[in-house]
Every structure is written in C-alpha cells, then in structure tokens.
Design a protein around this motif. Structure first.
Motif, PDB file in Angstrom:
ATOM      1  N   ASN A  79       0.836  -1.205   0.000  1.00 16.18           N
ATOM      2  CA  ASN A  79       0.000   0.000   0.000  1.00 16.18           C
ATOM      3  C   ASN A  79       0.863   1.243   0.000  1.00 16.18           C
ATOM      4  O   ASN A  79       1.368   1.661  -1.016  1.00 16.18           O
ATOM      5  N   ALA A  95      -0.607  -4.662   3.248  1.00 16.97           N
ATOM      6  CA  ALA A  95      -1.865  -4.969   3.933  1.00 16.97           C
ATOM      7  C   ALA A  95      -2.112  -6.467   4.045  1.00 16.97           C
ATOM      8  O   ALA A  95      -2.937  -6.893   4.851  1.00 16.97           O
ATOM      9  N   ASP A  98       0.904  -7.750   6.675  1.00 21.06           N
ATOM     10  CA  ASP A  98       0.869  -6.990   7.937  1.00 21.06           C
ATOM     11  C   ASP A  98       2.261  -6.575   8.396  1.00 21.06           C
ATOM     12  O   ASP A  98       2.622  -6.709   9.559  1.00 21.06           O
ATOM     13  N   ASP A 121      -3.933  -4.723   8.673  1.00 19.04           N
ATOM     14  CA  ASP A 121      -4.429  -4.166   7.414  1.00 19.04           C
ATOM     15  C   ASP A 121      -3.846  -2.771   7.171  1.00 19.04           C
ATOM     16  O   ASP A 121      -4.557  -1.782   7.073  1.00 19.04           O
ATOM     17  N   PHE A 123      -2.433   0.571   5.755  1.00 22.47           N
ATOM     18  CA  PHE A 123      -2.890   1.328   4.597  1.00 22.47           C
ATOM     19  C   PHE A 123      -1.869   2.350   4.110  1.00 22.47           C
ATOM     20  O   PHE A 123      -1.684   2.536   2.925  1.00 22.47           O
ATOM     21  N   ASP A 136      -4.073   2.206   9.607  1.00 21.18           N
ATOM     22  CA  ASP A 136      -4.699   0.964   9.173  1.00 21.18           C
ATOM     23  C   ASP A 136      -6.183   1.224   8.963  1.00 21.18           C
ATOM     24  O   ASP A 136      -6.703   2.269   9.355  1.00 21.18           O
ATOM     25  N   ARG A 137      -6.799   0.266   8.286  1.00 20.95           N
ATOM     26  CA  ARG A 137      -8.219   0.437   8.004  1.00 20.95           C
ATOM     27  C   ARG A 137      -9.025  -0.139   9.129  1.00 20.95           C
ATOM     28  O   ARG A 137     -10.145   0.088   9.307  1.00 20.95           O
TER      29      ARG A 137
END
Length: 137
Positions: A79, A95, A98, A121, A123, A136-137
């Motif tokens: 990402n 993502a 990790d 996750d 980003f 992160d999301r």
C-alpha cells in the motif's frame, strides 16, 4: 513544482505542474494496478507500489526512464510508500503480510522488516526523523 499521481483505471503514472498545466504520462507500459507513489526530487527518482498479478515495488527516473523492479518476492498488497531522505531508505507497508519493511533506495538491497503485526491491514506509512507513522483500516 510538479505533482505525480497514479491512475488505477488506466494503469498509468502521470505528472503535471501544480496548476494542472503540462500534464503528461510518465509511465504507461508494464504497470498493473499501481497504488502509491513517492518522489525523491533531489535524486530524481520515482517509486511506486503495484498490487496486480505480480505485486512489486518499482523505481524509475522522474521522466519514467530506466524503470526497474526493486522488490518482487514476499510482497502481496503493498500500500503506502515513504522515503527516509536522511538514511536513503524506502519504506512500504503491506496490507496482506501486515508488515512495514524497508530497503536501500538506490540498490534495493538490505531489506529489513521494521514492524510486523497481525490483522492490522496497513494502509499508509510515513517516515520523519526517527519516527515511523502508519494508518490501518
């Protein structure tokens, strides 16, 4: 000053002046779902992440010439990407794995895992001085 961006729909990297003039395509061949870019104006480098069939981290000159793949193994959904200008390192977050990793931005060597989590996750990533920031999301 210029601004660079990726066009996910057409798999392009483009550039224009800040006022939108002199817009042109920098890279149009060999891209598959480009995600993020980072620019090193002093060294004249452009870096990008790709998700597609062959996820990777790429590097080229600001005009799109001398395109090379720096990382293609052990990478899935790269990402965010960020440059540490003091240490000449390139950081990215993935993502899928990790992880936040880094390499030497000239050679692509000396790959290191900086941070590894689970179900994070990741980003985006940014580097400033001795600190690393991520979302992160």
């Amino acid at each position: 000053g210029n601004i660079y961006w990726t066009d996910h729909g057409f798999n392009l990297i483009e550039v224009a002046r800040l006022n939108g003039s002199f817009r042109y395509v920098v890279i149009s061949q060999g891209l598959d779902q480009p995600r993020s870019i980072a620019v090193h104006p002093e060294k004249g480098y452009l870096f990008w992440t790709e998700w597609g069939q062959n996820p990777c981290i790429g590097k080229a000159h600001l005009d799109g010439s001398e395109k090379v793949v720096l990382v293609s193994l052990g990478i899935a959904w790269p990402n965010g990407i960020s440059i540490d200008y003091e240490e000449n390192k390139l950081y990215w977050c993935d993502a899928r794995t990790d992880k936040i990793e880094r390499i030497d931005l000239e050679s692509g060597g000396h790959r290191e895992i900086v941070l590894s989590g689970s179900n994070v996750d990741m980003f985006s990533v940014a580097v400033f001085g001795a600190y690393i920031y991520w979302s992160d999301r």
